[in-house]
Design a protein around this motif. Structure first.
Motif, PDB file in Angstrom:
ATOM      1  N   CYS A  26      -2.194  -6.331 -18.146  1.00 60.77           N
ATOM      2  CA  CYS A  26      -0.818  -5.942 -18.496  1.00 60.77           C
ATOM      3  C   CYS A  26       0.163  -6.224 -17.363  1.00 60.77           C
ATOM      4  O   CYS A  26       1.372  -6.109 -17.551  1.00 60.77           O
ATOM      5  CB  CYS A  26      -0.760  -4.468 -18.891  1.00 60.77           C
ATOM      6  N   GLY A  27      -0.332  -6.553 -16.149  1.00 59.04           N
ATOM      7  CA  GLY A  27       0.549  -6.890 -15.031  1.00 59.04           C
ATOM      8  C   GLY A  27       0.622  -5.863 -13.932  1.00 59.04           C
ATOM      9  O   GLY A  27       1.294  -6.063 -12.922  1.00 59.04           O
ATOM     10  N   LYS A  28      -0.118  -4.735 -14.072  1.00 64.93           N
ATOM     11  CA  LYS A  28       0.029  -3.651 -13.096  1.00 64.93           C
ATOM     12  C   LYS A  28      -0.514  -4.033 -11.722  1.00 64.93           C
ATOM     13  O   LYS A  28       0.106  -3.721 -10.699  1.00 64.93           O
ATOM     14  CB  LYS A  28      -0.637  -2.367 -13.608  1.00 64.93           C
ATOM     15  N   THR A  29      -1.651  -4.723 -11.659  1.00 62.93           N
ATOM     16  CA  THR A  29      -2.200  -5.124 -10.355  1.00 62.93           C
ATOM     17  C   THR A  29      -1.343  -6.214  -9.717  1.00 62.93           C
ATOM     18  O   THR A  29      -1.153  -6.229  -8.502  1.00 62.93           O
ATOM     19  CB  THR A  29      -3.660  -5.592 -10.507  1.00 62.93           C
ATOM     20  N   THR A  30      -0.806  -7.115 -10.530  1.00 56.58           N
ATOM     21  CA  THR A  30       0.115  -8.146 -10.003  1.00 56.58           C
ATOM     22  C   THR A  30       1.326  -7.488  -9.355  1.00 56.58           C
ATOM     23  O   THR A  30       1.778  -7.906  -8.280  1.00 56.58           O
ATOM     24  CB  THR A  30       0.567  -9.089 -11.136  1.00 56.58           C
TER      25      THR A  30
ATOM     26  N   LEU B   9       3.996  -5.991  -4.176  1.00 57.60           N
ATOM     27  CA  LEU B   9       4.488  -4.944  -3.275  1.00 57.60           C
ATOM     28  C   LEU B   9       3.777  -5.019  -1.924  1.00 57.60           C
ATOM     29  O   LEU B   9       4.379  -4.801  -0.871  1.00 57.60           O
ATOM     30  CB  LEU B   9       4.270  -3.579  -3.929  1.00 57.60           C
ATOM     31  N   ALA B  10       2.490  -5.364  -1.964  1.00 57.12           N
ATOM     32  CA  ALA B  10       1.715  -5.495  -0.726  1.00 57.12           C
ATOM     33  C   ALA B  10       2.018  -6.791   0.019  1.00 57.12           C
ATOM     34  O   ALA B  10       1.764  -6.901   1.226  1.00 57.12           O
ATOM     35  CB  ALA B  10       0.223  -5.433  -1.051  1.00 57.12           C
ATOM     36  N   GLY B  11       2.539  -7.794  -0.696  1.00 57.91           N
ATOM     37  CA  GLY B  11       2.841  -9.078  -0.061  1.00 57.91           C
ATOM     38  C   GLY B  11       1.789 -10.140  -0.296  1.00 57.91           C
ATOM     39  O   GLY B  11       1.891 -11.247   0.242  1.00 57.91           O
ATOM     40  N   PHE B  12       0.792  -9.848  -1.132  1.00 58.64           N
ATOM     41  CA  PHE B  12      -0.261 -10.834  -1.411  1.00 58.64           C
ATOM     42  C   PHE B  12       0.170 -11.840  -2.480  1.00 58.64           C
ATOM     43  O   PHE B  12      -0.461 -12.885  -2.638  1.00 58.64           O
ATOM     44  CB  PHE B  12      -1.552 -10.136  -1.860  1.00 58.64           C
TER      45      PHE B  12
ATOM     46  N   ASP C  74      15.051  -5.970   1.774  1.00 57.80           N
ATOM     47  CA  ASP C  74      14.344  -6.943   0.932  1.00 57.80           C
ATOM     48  C   ASP C  74      13.082  -7.412   1.660  1.00 57.80           C
ATOM     49  O   ASP C  74      13.156  -8.062   2.701  1.00 57.80           O
ATOM     50  CB  ASP C  74      15.261  -8.138   0.624  1.00 57.80           C
ATOM     51  N   ILE C  75      11.926  -7.042   1.109  1.00 58.66           N
ATOM     52  CA  ILE C  75      10.662  -7.394   1.778  1.00 58.66           C
ATOM     53  C   ILE C  75      10.005  -8.629   1.160  1.00 58.66           C
ATOM     54  O   ILE C  75       8.914  -9.020   1.574  1.00 58.66           O
ATOM     55  CB  ILE C  75       9.663  -6.216   1.746  1.00 58.66           C
ATOM     56  N   THR C  76      10.677  -9.248   0.191  1.00 59.01           N
ATOM     57  CA  THR C  76      10.087 -10.398  -0.504  1.00 59.01           C
ATOM     58  C   THR C  76       9.623 -11.483   0.475  1.00 59.01           C
ATOM     59  O   THR C  76       8.510 -12.001   0.320  1.00 59.01           O
ATOM     60  CB  THR C  76      11.086 -10.982  -1.534  1.00 59.01           C
ATOM     61  N   PRO C  77      10.402 -11.847   1.502  1.00 53.13           N
ATOM     62  CA  PRO C  77       9.946 -12.908   2.410  1.00 53.13           C
ATOM     63  C   PRO C  77       9.042 -12.424   3.552  1.00 53.13           C
ATOM     64  O   PRO C  77       8.564 -13.239   4.348  1.00 53.13           O
ATOM     65  CB  PRO C  77      11.259 -13.469   2.969  1.00 53.13           C
ATOM     66  N   ILE C  78       8.802 -11.116   3.648  1.00 53.79           N
ATOM     67  CA  ILE C  78       8.049 -10.573   4.789  1.00 53.79           C
ATOM     68  C   ILE C  78       6.547 -10.641   4.503  1.00 53.79           C
ATOM     69  O   ILE C  78       6.099 -10.197   3.439  1.00 53.79           O
ATOM     70  CB  ILE C  78       8.482  -9.119   5.081  1.00 53.79           C
ATOM     71  N   PRO C  79       5.743 -11.183   5.429  1.00 50.80           N
ATOM     72  CA  PRO C  79       4.294 -11.278   5.192  1.00 50.80           C
ATOM     73  C   PRO C  79       3.633  -9.897   5.157  1.00 50.80           C
ATOM     74  O   PRO C  79       4.182  -8.921   5.690  1.00 50.80           O
ATOM     75  CB  PRO C  79       3.791 -12.102   6.382  1.00 50.80           C
ATOM     76  N   PRO C  80       2.439  -9.802   4.538  1.00 48.11           N
ATOM     77  CA  PRO C  80       1.777  -8.498   4.364  1.00 48.11           C
ATOM     78  C   PRO C  80       1.580  -7.715   5.662  1.00 48.11           C
ATOM     79  O   PRO C  80       1.790  -6.495   5.685  1.00 48.11           O
ATOM     80  CB  PRO C  80       0.419  -8.868   3.744  1.00 48.11           C
ATOM     81  N   ASN C  81       1.194  -8.390   6.745  1.00 46.81           N
ATOM     82  CA  ASN C  81       0.886  -7.683   7.996  1.00 46.81           C
ATOM     83  C   ASN C  81       2.123  -7.172   8.716  1.00 46.81           C
ATOM     84  O   ASN C  81       2.027  -6.425   9.686  1.00 46.81           O
ATOM     85  CB  ASN C  81       0.062  -8.586   8.937  1.00 46.81           C
TER      86      ASN C  81
ATOM     87  N   ARG D  94       4.639  -5.648   6.922  1.00 51.36           N
ATOM     88  CA  ARG D  94       5.208  -4.591   6.073  1.00 51.36           C
ATOM     89  C   ARG D  94       4.610  -3.246   6.464  1.00 51.36           C
ATOM     90  O   ARG D  94       3.433  -3.167   6.847  1.00 51.36           O
ATOM     91  CB  ARG D  94       4.914  -4.874   4.593  1.00 51.36           C
ATOM     92  N   THR D  95       5.394  -2.177   6.332  1.00 46.54           N
ATOM     93  CA  THR D  95       4.875  -0.828   6.629  1.00 46.54           C
ATOM     94  C   THR D  95       4.183  -0.277   5.373  1.00 46.54           C
ATOM     95  O   THR D  95       4.498   0.803   4.880  1.00 46.54           O
ATOM     96  CB  THR D  95       6.030   0.103   7.057  1.00 46.54           C
ATOM     97  N   VAL D  96       3.243  -1.102   4.890  1.00 44.58           N
ATOM     98  CA  VAL D  96       2.544  -0.817   3.641  1.00 44.58           C
ATOM     99  C   VAL D  96       1.058  -1.041   3.860  1.00 44.58           C
ATOM    100  O   VAL D  96       0.670  -2.022   4.495  1.00 44.58           O
ATOM    101  CB  VAL D  96       3.040  -1.771   2.505  1.00 44.58           C
ATOM    102  N   ASN D  97       0.224  -0.138   3.378  1.00 43.81           N
ATOM    103  CA  ASN D  97      -1.223  -0.336   3.403  1.00 43.81           C
ATOM    104  C   ASN D  97      -1.745  -0.343   1.976  1.00 43.81           C
ATOM    105  O   ASN D  97      -1.178   0.311   1.097  1.00 43.81           O
ATOM    106  CB  ASN D  97      -1.931   0.760   4.207  1.00 43.81           C
ATOM    107  N   MET D  98      -2.854  -1.051   1.773  1.00 42.48           N
ATOM    108  CA  MET D  98      -3.436  -1.136   0.433  1.00 42.48           C
ATOM    109  C   MET D  98      -4.908  -0.770   0.504  1.00 42.48           C
ATOM    110  O   MET D  98      -5.639  -1.226   1.385  1.00 42.48           O
ATOM    111  CB  MET D  98      -3.268  -2.542  -0.140  1.00 42.48           C
ATOM    112  N   MET D  99      -5.320   0.089  -0.413  1.00 39.89           N
ATOM    113  CA  MET D  99      -6.716   0.507  -0.503  1.00 39.89           C
ATOM    114  C   MET D  99      -7.318  -0.111  -1.756  1.00 39.89           C
ATOM    115  O   MET D  99      -6.823   0.114  -2.869  1.00 39.89           O
ATOM    116  CB  MET D  99      -6.798   2.034  -0.569  1.00 39.89           C
TER     117      MET D  99
END
Length: 369
Positions: free
Chosen positions: A50-54, A59-62, A76-83, A85-90
Motif C-alpha cells: 500500500c506504500g507505507k514502507t516506501t 523519511l529515513a532517506g533511503f 526540507d530534508i529531501t536532499p539530505i543523506p540518511p547519515n 538526518r537526526t532520524v534513526n530507523m529500527m
C-alpha cells in the motif's frame, strides 16, 4: 489540552507535502500530504504493497521522492543523506551485530560519533535501564530471547537521541503473547523519552494499541488519519471499516429521516434505521457498518427498531468471546459477538438454532462508499 493535530497554530515536526514516489510505471505513493507532531506515536497501517514502507524509507532517506518535499522541523530534508538526518530507523530483522555484546551493540553508534568514554558509558547504562536489559549487558544476541533482542535494537536506536525514530514492522518476528507485552513496553519507552515514533505495521491491533493517531493507507494514498478510537468507531469508508476489526456491511438504498436514514436493503426484510449526521439523498446507495460486539442475540423476538431473524450457521469460540454467524432468510450472514463472562457449561445458542439479532439506531455507521 488540545491535541496538536487539532490545534491550527501547532507546528508539525514532520510534513509530507504532495509527495509522490514511482518505481517505473508503479505508483507507490500518490500525491500524499501528512503532518506528524512532536512526541507523537504515529502508526502507518495498511496491507502489503500500500506504500507505507516506501513512505518510511523516504523519511529515513533511503528513497528519494519522485516529486514533492519532506520537512523535518521545518527544514526540507529531501536532499539530505540518511547519515546526516537526526532520524534513526529500527528494522524488522533488528540487524544486531552477532559478535558484539548487548552493551557494545548499544554503544556502536555512539563510538562512531566519538562520544567521550564517560559520557558514552553513562548513556549506554541509561538505555540499558530504560529497556530493562541491565542483567544482559555482557551477553551476545544469540544468548537472549527475541523480545530482548528487540529491546536491544530499540536501545541502540534511541542511544543517539534522535528527533525521530522509525520502526518498520518491529514486532513481526515475535509470537503473539510477547508481541502484546512488547507493545506496552514500546509505548512506555516512547512516553519516557519523548521521542517521536513512526511505526509501520499491517497489524491493526498493534496500531490501535500503540498509536496516538493511525493513518490507514491504500494504494499509495492515506484514506483516513485519526485517533484509533475514532477510526474504529467512525470509519469514513467501507475499506477502513473492513480493515480494522470485524464488521458487518449491509448494502441498500437510503431514505432520509429526521434523525438519519432508513435503509431498504433486502426483499422481505424490514427497513433498518441509523442515526447519522451524514446527508444522503433518497435512493442513494449506502452501506451500514455494524461491529459484531454491538449486535445482541436473542431467543425471542426483541422490542427493537432494528431486528432480523435467522439461523445459527457457525460459532467461533475464542475464549473471552464467542462469535455467532447467523444466516438470514435473504442469504445475508450477520456476525454477532457475546462476551463469555462466565464459564460455559452449556451454550445459550447452538448450531441451527433460530435466533433474533438486534441493535440500536446509533450502533451502525452509514457509509456512502
Amino acid at each position: 489540552m488540545v491535541d496538536p493535530w487539532n490545534d491550527p497554530d501547532a507546528k508539525p515536526l514532520i510534513s509530507f507535502q504532495n509527495v509522490t514516489k514511482s518505481f517505473g510505471s508503479f505508483l507507490a505513493v500518490d500525491n500524499l500530504s501528512l503532518d506528524i507532531f512532536e512526541k507523537e506515536f504515529f502508526a502507518l497501517l495498511g496491507p502489503s504493497g500500500c506504500g507505507k514502507t516506501t513512505l518510511l524509507r523516504m523519511l529515513a532517506g533511503f528513497e528519494a521522492p519522485t516529486s514533492g518535499s519532506i520537512l523535518l522541523a521545518n527544514r526540507d530534508i529531501t536532499p539530505i543523506p540518511p547519515n546526516k538526518r537526526t532520524v534513526n530507523m529500527m528494522f524488522q530483522s533488528y540487524a544486531l551485530f552477532p559478535h558484539l555484546s548487548v552493551y557494545d551493540n548499544i554503544a556502536f553508534g555512539l563510538r562512531r560519533q566519538k562520544m567521550p568514554k564517560a559520557q558514552l558509558a553513562s548513556r549506554v547504562d541509561e538505555m540499558l535501564t530504560l529497556t530493562r536489559l541491565e542483567r544482559f549487558a555482557n551477553r551476545r544476541p544469540h544468548q537472549i530471547s527475541g523480545g530482548q533482542r528487540q529491546r536491544v535494537a530499540l536501545a541502540r536506536s534511541l542511544a543517539k537521541a534522535p528527533k525521530l525514530l522509525l520502526l518498520d514492522e518491529p514486532m513481526g518476528a515475535l509470537d503473539k503473547k510477547l508481541r502484546q507485552e512488547t507493545q506496552f513496553e514500546l509505548v512506555d519507552i516512547q512516553e519516557k523519552t519523548g521521542t517521536t515514533f513512526v511505526i509501520v505495521t499491517h497489524d491493526q491491533e498493534e496500531a490501535m494499541t500503540v498509536a496516538t493517531r493511525v493513518g490507514v493507507m491504500n494504494e499509495g494514498q492515506l484514506v483516513q488519519v485519526e485517533a484509533p478510537d475514532v477510526i474504529y468507531e467512525n470509519p469514513n469508508s467501507t475499506y477502513v471499516a473492513s480493515f480494522l476489526g470485524q464488521i458487518n456491511l449491509i448494502e441498500g438504498r437510503a431514505t432520509p429521516t429526521a434523525s438519519g436514514i432508513d435503509l431498504v436493503w433486502a426483499e422481505g426484510q424490514p427497513r433498518l434505521h441509523c442515526k447519522t449526521d451524514v446527508v444522503f439523498s433518497s435512493g442513494q446507495r449506502c452501506h451500514l457498518a455494524i461491529r459484531p460486539e454491538k449486535i445482541m442475540i436473542h431467543a425471542e423476538e426483541p422490542e427493537s427498531r432494528n431486528k432480523v431473524c435467522g439461523t445459527v450457521l457457525d460459532i467461533a469460540y475464542l475464549g473471552n468471546i464467542s462469535t455467532y454467524h447467523v444466516e438470514l432468510i435473504s442469504g445475508h450472514v450477520i456476525k454477532a459477538q457475546t462476551t463469555n463472562d462466565r464459564r460455559i457449561s452449556r451454550r445459550s445458542f447452538t448450531w441451527d438454532d433460530s435466533v433474533w439479532l438486534s441493535w440500536t439506531d446509533t450502533a451502525a455507521v452509514a457509509l456512502a462508499n
